[in-house]
Design a protein around this motif. Structure first.
Motif, PDB file in Angstrom:
ATOM      1  N   VAL A  68      62.762   0.137   8.228  1.00  0.00           N
ATOM      2  CA  VAL A  68      63.696  -1.015   9.063  1.00  0.00           C
ATOM      3  C   VAL A  68      62.633  -2.013   9.625  1.00  0.00           C
ATOM      4  CG1 VAL A  68      65.442   0.802   9.632  1.00  0.00           C
ATOM      5  CG2 VAL A  68      63.771   0.137  11.120  1.00  0.00           C
ATOM      6  N   ASN A  69      63.155  -3.078   9.397  1.00  0.00           N
ATOM      7  CA  ASN A  69      62.584  -4.420  10.077  1.00  0.00           C
ATOM      8  C   ASN A  69      62.324  -4.301  11.494  1.00  0.00           C
ATOM      9  OD1 ASN A  69      61.920  -6.020   7.664  1.00  0.00           O
ATOM     10  ND2 ASN A  69      64.061  -6.439   7.573  1.00  0.00           N
ATOM     11  N   ASN A  70      63.270  -4.018  12.198  1.00  0.00           N
ATOM     12  CA  ASN A  70      63.284  -4.028  13.557  1.00  0.00           C
ATOM     13  C   ASN A  70      63.755  -2.554  14.079  1.00  0.00           C
ATOM     14  OD1 ASN A  70      63.352  -4.429  16.203  1.00  0.00           O
ATOM     15  ND2 ASN A  70      64.621  -6.513  16.011  1.00  0.00           N
ATOM     16  N   VAL A  71      63.065  -1.702  14.790  1.00  0.00           N
ATOM     17  CA  VAL A  71      63.448  -0.530  15.150  1.00  0.00           C
ATOM     18  C   VAL A  71      64.458  -0.672  16.193  1.00  0.00           C
ATOM     19  CG1 VAL A  71      62.414   1.637  16.157  1.00  0.00           C
ATOM     20  CG2 VAL A  71      61.090   0.306  14.698  1.00  0.00           C
ATOM     21  N   GLN A  72      64.524  -1.715  16.962  1.00  0.00           N
ATOM     22  CA  GLN A  72      65.583  -1.916  17.845  1.00  0.00           C
ATOM     23  C   GLN A  72      67.076  -1.680  17.251  1.00  0.00           C
ATOM     24  OE1 GLN A  72      64.339  -5.278  20.082  1.00  0.00           O
ATOM     25  NE2 GLN A  72      63.253  -4.142  21.563  1.00  0.00           N
TER      26      GLN A  72
ATOM     27  N   THR B  58      76.196   2.499  10.534  1.00  0.00           N
ATOM     28  CA  THR B  58      76.435   2.023   9.136  1.00  0.00           C
ATOM     29  C   THR B  58      76.400   2.636   8.192  1.00  0.00           C
ATOM     30  OG1 THR B  58      76.061  -0.272  10.313  1.00  0.00           O
ATOM     31  CG2 THR B  58      76.393  -0.300   7.796  1.00  0.00           C
ATOM     32  N   LEU B  59      75.040   3.345   8.106  1.00  0.00           N
ATOM     33  CA  LEU B  59      74.844   3.988   6.935  1.00  0.00           C
ATOM     34  C   LEU B  59      75.663   5.441   6.777  1.00  0.00           C
ATOM     35  CD1 LEU B  59      71.032   3.969   6.951  1.00  0.00           C
ATOM     36  CD2 LEU B  59      72.765   3.173   4.984  1.00  0.00           C
ATOM     37  N   ASN B  60      75.833   5.865   8.165  1.00  0.00           N
ATOM     38  CA  ASN B  60      76.713   7.243   8.229  1.00  0.00           C
ATOM     39  C   ASN B  60      78.309   6.902   7.747  1.00  0.00           C
ATOM     40  OD1 ASN B  60      74.962   8.842   9.165  1.00  0.00           O
ATOM     41  ND2 ASN B  60      75.396   8.504  11.375  1.00  0.00           N
ATOM     42  N   GLU B  61      78.595   5.654   7.853  1.00  0.00           N
ATOM     43  CA  GLU B  61      80.114   5.282   7.510  1.00  0.00           C
ATOM     44  C   GLU B  61      79.919   5.083   5.884  1.00  0.00           C
ATOM     45  OE1 GLU B  61      82.959   1.462   7.990  1.00  0.00           O
ATOM     46  OE2 GLU B  61      81.503   1.821   9.822  1.00  0.00           O
ATOM     47  N   LYS B  62      78.944   4.322   5.589  1.00  0.00           N
ATOM     48  CA  LYS B  62      79.101   3.741   4.048  1.00  0.00           C
ATOM     49  C   LYS B  62      78.337   4.746   3.306  1.00  0.00           C
ATOM     50  CE  LYS B  62      80.786  -0.424   4.512  1.00  0.00           C
ATOM     51  NZ  LYS B  62      80.463  -1.703   4.370  1.00  0.00           N
ATOM     52  N   LEU B  63      77.310   5.382   3.749  1.00  0.00           N
ATOM     53  CA  LEU B  63      76.564   6.394   2.829  1.00  0.00           C
ATOM     54  C   LEU B  63      76.159   7.715   3.562  1.00  0.00           C
ATOM     55  CD1 LEU B  63      73.675   4.302   1.233  1.00  0.00           C
ATOM     56  CD2 LEU B  63      75.275   5.360  -0.003  1.00  0.00           C
TER      57      LEU B  63
ATOM     58  N   HIS C  73      60.282   4.575  12.125  1.00  0.00           N
ATOM     59  CA  HIS C  73      61.055   3.533  11.532  1.00  0.00           C
ATOM     60  C   HIS C  73      61.654   3.536  10.169  1.00  0.00           C
ATOM     61  CE1 HIS C  73      56.857   3.178   9.954  1.00  0.00           C
ATOM     62  NE2 HIS C  73      57.409   2.501   9.267  1.00  0.00           N
ATOM     63  N   GLU C  74      61.742   4.747   9.753  1.00  0.00           N
ATOM     64  CA  GLU C  74      62.162   4.999   8.522  1.00  0.00           C
ATOM     65  C   GLU C  74      63.632   5.708   8.440  1.00  0.00           C
ATOM     66  OE1 GLU C  74      59.164   6.902   6.359  1.00  0.00           O
ATOM     67  OE2 GLU C  74      58.717   5.046   5.393  1.00  0.00           O
ATOM     68  N   VAL C  75      64.718   5.376   7.330  1.00  0.00           N
ATOM     69  CA  VAL C  75      65.982   6.039   7.597  1.00  0.00           C
ATOM     70  C   VAL C  75      66.234   6.426   6.025  1.00  0.00           C
ATOM     71  CG1 VAL C  75      66.960   4.810   9.457  1.00  0.00           C
ATOM     72  CG2 VAL C  75      67.101   3.753   7.223  1.00  0.00           C
ATOM     73  N   ILE C  76      66.927   7.524   5.898  1.00  0.00           N
ATOM     74  CA  ILE C  76      67.280   7.899   4.581  1.00  0.00           C
ATOM     75  C   ILE C  76      68.619   7.247   4.204  1.00  0.00           C
ATOM     76  CG2 ILE C  76      68.334   9.956   3.641  1.00  0.00           C
ATOM     77  CD1 ILE C  76      66.781  11.838   5.434  1.00  0.00           C
ATOM     78  N   LEU C  77      68.402   6.871   3.042  1.00  0.00           N
ATOM     79  CA  LEU C  77      69.657   5.756   2.542  1.00  0.00           C
ATOM     80  C   LEU C  77      70.463   6.634   1.741  1.00  0.00           C
ATOM     81  CD1 LEU C  77      67.372   2.849   1.447  1.00  0.00           C
ATOM     82  CD2 LEU C  77      68.854   3.031   3.532  1.00  0.00           C
ATOM     83  N   CYS C  78      70.273   7.411   0.796  1.00  0.00           N
ATOM     84  CA  CYS C  78      70.877   8.391   0.060  1.00  0.00           C
ATOM     85  C   CYS C  78      70.068   9.246  -0.957  1.00  0.00           C
ATOM     86  CB  CYS C  78      71.997   7.783  -0.655  1.00  0.00           C
ATOM     87  SG  CYS C  78      71.373   6.674  -1.947  1.00  0.00           S
ATOM     88  N   SER C  79      70.565  10.135  -1.470  1.00  0.00           N
ATOM     89  CA  SER C  79      69.760  10.954  -2.558  1.00  0.00           C
ATOM     90  C   SER C  79      69.690  10.202  -3.828  1.00  0.00           C
ATOM     91  CB  SER C  79      70.272  12.204  -2.938  1.00  0.00           C
ATOM     92  OG  SER C  79      71.421  12.216  -3.659  1.00  0.00           O
TER      93      SER C  79
END
Ligand SMILES: [Zn+2]
Length: 362
Positions: free
Chosen positions: A55-59, A67-72, A86-92
Motif C-alpha cells: 500500500v502507498n499509505n499505511v494510514q 473495501t477488499l473484504n467486500e469486493k474480494l 504495509h502489504e495486503v492480500i488481494l486474492c489467490s
C-alpha cells in the motif's frame, strides 16, 4: 595373569525372542504410545500462490481492507490475516485466473476502482493454503504471514510424546499384552517354543475389547480366516461384543464374549484384569426407563480395541460402524493395513465416526 573378559553378548534379535519374553516387554516398557494422525499434522505445509499489494499509505490500510473484504473476500484463505505491515492480500492467483483474463493491476484498476491508486506495487507470493492446527505450525506460518489461530490443548497433547500418563500407559500395555497372550494361547496349540517371529512375520492377529469406564475386558477374539474368509480377528471381536448385548451372528464364543477356557488361561497370567461387560440395557428396559431405543449406544461405543496387528479396511470399517472409541495396534500391516500403512481410514473426513489410533508399543 591376563584378565579374561567375557565376549560381548549380542543383543538378541527379534527372531530369537520367545513370545513369553516379548509379552513381558510389551507389558513393562515405559515408552509412551504415539497417535496416528491425519496428514495435515504430519506432512509438510502446502502453499498456495496469492497476489499481494504494497500500500502507498499505511494510514489507509483499514479502509483498503474493508473495501477488499467486500469486493474480494478471502473465502478459502480465511485463516490468513488480510494485512501484514504495509502489504495486503488481494486474492489467490487461482481465483483471478478463474474470474478473468485480466492482470491483477488491470483487475484492481477496473473492478476495484476505489483502490486504483492505493498500491505502489503488486507481487505474487506463496502462503500457507490451510490453517495451522498446532502451535509449531502457527510459528512456522507466521514467519511468512500472520495467521488466525485458536490453540487446541488436547490436539497439542495428542501430537506430543507424553499423551498417556504413567498409569494409563500401564493399562494400555497390559491390554496389548493380553492380545499377544491370546495369540500365544492359540498358536501354542499348534506349536511348542513360540518365537515372536511366529506372530510378527505371519498374519496372526488377536483382538481385545475393553470398556475403559469399568476397566474391564468385554470381548476377545483370534483370527479364523483359515476357516472363514471374513472371520478376521476384529470382525470376530465385534461379533463377540454383540454377544454381550443379546446379539452376535457367529457361534465362536460363549455369551460372555470370551471363551471360558481362554478366559481362565488369561486370568492365570493377568490376575488383576477384570472381565465382563456392563449390564446390557434391552429395548424393554429402555422403554421402562422411558428412553428411546435410538439413545442406546452402538456395539462398541466408548470401547478401546487392542490388536496385535493393524486391521485391514474391512475390519477398520467394522470398527467405525461399531463406534469404537480408540484402536491400539502393535505391528503394522504393510500390505493391507488401513489405519497407517495403506490408508488412514480414521482420518477420512466424510465418515460419520472417527476413532483415535495409537501405536509404537515397541
Ligand atoms: Zn481384517
Amino acid at each position: 595373569m591376563t584378565e579374561v573378559t567375557e565376549p560381548p553378548t549380542k543383543k538378541p534379535k527379534m527372531a530369537e525372542t520367545s513370545l513369553d519374553n516379548f509379552i513381558e516387554n510389551i507389558k513393562n516398557s515405559k515408552k509412551n504410545l504415539m497417535a496416528i494422525l491425519s496428514d495435515e499434522f504430519t506432512k509438510p505445509t502446502q502453499f498456495t500462490q496469492v497476489y499481494v499489494g504494497g500500500v502507498n499509505n499505511v494510514q489507509d490500510l483499514s479502509k483498503i481492507i474493508m473495501t477488499l473484504n467486500e469486493k474480494l473476500p478471502l473465502k478459502e484463505l480465511q485463516h490468513l490475516k488480510r494485512a501484514r505491515k504495509h502489504e495486503v492480500i488481494l486474492c489467490s492467483v487461482q481465483y483471478l485466473n478463474t474470474q478473468t483474463q485480466k492482470t491483477i493491476q488491470e483487475y484492481i484498476k477496473e473492478d476495484v476502482y476505489e483502490l486504483k491508486d492505493a498500491f505502489k506495487y503488486f507481487k505474487v507470493t506463496s502462503l500457507p493454503a490451510v490453517p495451522p492446527k498446532l502451535k509449531k505450525q502457527q510459528q512456522e506460518f507466521s514467519r511468512v504471514w500472520s495467521c488466525n489461530f485458536h490453540p487446541n490443548a488436547y490436539l497439542e497433547k495428542l501430537c506430543g510424546d507424553q499423551f498417556f500418563s504413567v498409569n494409563e500407559l500401564i493399562e494400555h500395555r497390559c491390554y496389548m499384552a493380553i492380545a499377544f497372550e491370546v495369540a500365544n494361547y492359540y498358536l501354542s496349540k499348534l506349536k511348542d517354543n513360540l518365537l515372536i517371529t511366529d506372530v510378527s512375520e505371519s498374519n496372526v492377529n488377536a483382538t481385545v475389547v475393553v470398556d475403559p469406564t469399568i476397566k474391564s475386558v468385554v470381548a476377545i477374539s483370534y483370527d479364523n480366516r483359515e476357516n472363514h474368509p471374513t472371520q478376521h480377528s476384529a470382525m470376530l471381536a465385534i461379533d463377540n461384543v454383540a454377544k454381550t448385548q443379546n446379539g452376535g451372528a457367529w457361534n465362536t464364543a460363549d455369551k460372555s464374549g470370551i471363551h471360558n477356557e481362554l478366559q481362565s488361561h488369561i486370568k492365570k497370567k493377568f490376575a488383576n484384569v477384570k472381565f465382563g461387560a456392563r449390564n446390557y440395557l434391552t429395548k424393554e428396559v429402555l422403554n421402562e426407563q422411558k428412553k428411546n431405543a435410538s439413545e442406546s449406544p452402538y456395539l462398541c461405543t466408548g470401547y478401546y480395541v487392542y490388536m496385535v496387528r493393524e486391521p485391514c479396511v474391512m475390519c477398520s470399517m467394522g470398527l467405525v460402524h461399531a463406534r469404537a472409541n480408540r484402536v491400539f495396534f502393535c505391528f503394522k500391516n504393510n500390505l493391507k493395513g488401513a489405519l497407517c500403512s495403506k490408508t488412514k481410514l480414521h482420518c477420512v473426513p466424510s465418515l460419520n465416526h472417527h476413532f483415535e489410533v495409537f501405536t509404537e508399543f515397541l
